[in-house]
Design a protein around this motif. Sequence first.
Motif, PDB file in Angstrom:
ATOM      1  N   MET A   1       0.775  -1.362  -0.026  1.00  0.00           N
ATOM      2  CA  MET A   1       0.087   0.036  -0.045  1.00  0.00           C
ATOM      3  C   MET A   1       0.712   1.382  -0.195  1.00  0.00           C
ATOM      4  SD  MET A   1      -3.091  -1.129   0.121  1.00  0.00           S
ATOM      5  CE  MET A   1      -4.130   0.401   0.659  1.00  0.00           C
ATOM      6  N   ASP A   2       2.055   1.163   0.291  1.00  0.00           N
ATOM      7  CA  ASP A   2       3.053   2.109   0.311  1.00  0.00           C
ATOM      8  C   ASP A   2       3.630   2.590  -1.271  1.00  0.00           C
ATOM      9  OD1 ASP A   2       4.817   4.192   0.879  1.00  0.00           O
ATOM     10  OD2 ASP A   2       5.729   3.011   2.635  1.00  0.00           O
ATOM     11  N   SER A   3       3.415   3.456  -1.643  1.00  0.00           N
ATOM     12  CA  SER A   3       3.815   3.901  -3.063  1.00  0.00           C
ATOM     13  C   SER A   3       5.171   4.306  -2.878  1.00  0.00           C
ATOM     14  CB  SER A   3       3.155   5.053  -3.611  1.00  0.00           C
ATOM     15  OG  SER A   3       2.987   6.157  -2.855  1.00  0.00           O
ATOM     16  N   THR A   4       5.640   4.622  -1.899  1.00  0.00           N
ATOM     17  CA  THR A   4       7.196   4.940  -1.926  1.00  0.00           C
ATOM     18  C   THR A   4       8.305   3.648  -1.888  1.00  0.00           C
ATOM     19  OG1 THR A   4       7.436   4.686   0.688  1.00  0.00           O
ATOM     20  CG2 THR A   4       6.816   7.093  -0.234  1.00  0.00           C
ATOM     21  N   LYS A   5       7.459   2.390  -1.994  1.00  0.00           N
ATOM     22  CA  LYS A   5       8.200   1.444  -1.947  1.00  0.00           C
ATOM     23  C   LYS A   5       8.369   0.755  -3.523  1.00  0.00           C
ATOM     24  CE  LYS A   5       8.880   0.437   2.254  1.00  0.00           C
ATOM     25  NZ  LYS A   5       9.760   0.898   3.050  1.00  0.00           N
ATOM     26  N   ALA A   6       7.652   1.340  -4.541  1.00  0.00           N
ATOM     27  CA  ALA A   6       7.718   1.253  -5.718  1.00  0.00           C
ATOM     28  C   ALA A   6       8.727   2.019  -6.710  1.00  0.00           C
ATOM     29  CB  ALA A   6       5.929   1.639  -6.445  1.00  0.00           C
ATOM     30  N   PRO A  41      -7.707  -0.752   7.680  1.00  0.00           N
ATOM     31  CA  PRO A  41      -7.873   0.091   6.466  1.00  0.00           C
ATOM     32  C   PRO A  41      -8.539  -0.475   5.414  1.00  0.00           C
ATOM     33  CG  PRO A  41      -5.705  -1.266   7.095  1.00  0.00           C
ATOM     34  CD  PRO A  41      -6.612  -1.364   8.090  1.00  0.00           C
ATOM     35  N   ASP A  42      -8.580   0.146   4.324  1.00  0.00           N
ATOM     36  CA  ASP A  42      -9.477  -0.444   3.361  1.00  0.00           C
ATOM     37  C   ASP A  42      -9.251  -1.792   2.713  1.00  0.00           C
ATOM     38  OD1 ASP A  42      -7.194   0.738   1.680  1.00  0.00           O
ATOM     39  OD2 ASP A  42      -8.865   1.708   0.201  1.00  0.00           O
ATOM     40  N   MET A  43      -7.951  -2.452   3.063  1.00  0.00           N
ATOM     41  CA  MET A  43      -7.688  -3.475   2.304  1.00  0.00           C
ATOM     42  C   MET A  43      -7.154  -4.615   3.444  1.00  0.00           C
ATOM     43  SD  MET A  43      -7.470  -3.828  -1.106  1.00  0.00           S
ATOM     44  CE  MET A  43      -6.246  -4.861  -1.454  1.00  0.00           C
TER      45      MET A  43
END
Length: 189
Positions: A1-6, A41-43
């Motif tokens: 869920m963390d876009s900084t890991k992409a 959270p939502d997931m």
Amino acid sequence: MDSTKAVNQRRFQTNLETIKKEVGRSKERYIREHFRKYSDPDMPPVWKTLEVISLGELSKLFNNFNESQLKHNVAHEFGLNHHKFLSSWLESLTSLRNHCAHHARVWNRAYPLKPATPQIMPNKWITNFTFREESLYAQLCCIAYWLSAIDTNNTFVGDLKLLLLRNPSIDPAMMGFPSNWRQEPLWQL
């Protein structure tokens, strides 16, 4: 869920949207129960979510992950020397899985996505690399290796040998098997 890991943010967003759709349409009891109990959270947690996403989506998610050391650690858990092998195997086995799921011919075709076949591996592996890299044999080597890394008591090697023994009209060479494949360490029981 963390876009900084992409690595690629657009690909991350596309993956996340697809994963949310796959989780949302899942009929798994534990997923439905999760949403009954929790709204934030939502997931669901990753250990639930990864159970319901496709192999292709998992492959894309792993390949877009930007932390090489963590990717390497995951690959190492599967008995692989480097994360690039896990990435390659996920991609090529996704293609094989899709052929199987759609009842396509798998035994004597050329696969466009070839799994990386390293010369040296930590566990029992092959020594003869004269086979066609785009063959089913290359994929079966990866499956046999991977399954042995996950569960040393799996029956894949024995089951495959028995299947070929019971079907002598099937020529293993048509699947890319080298003539001495049974002597390879990987294929020894």
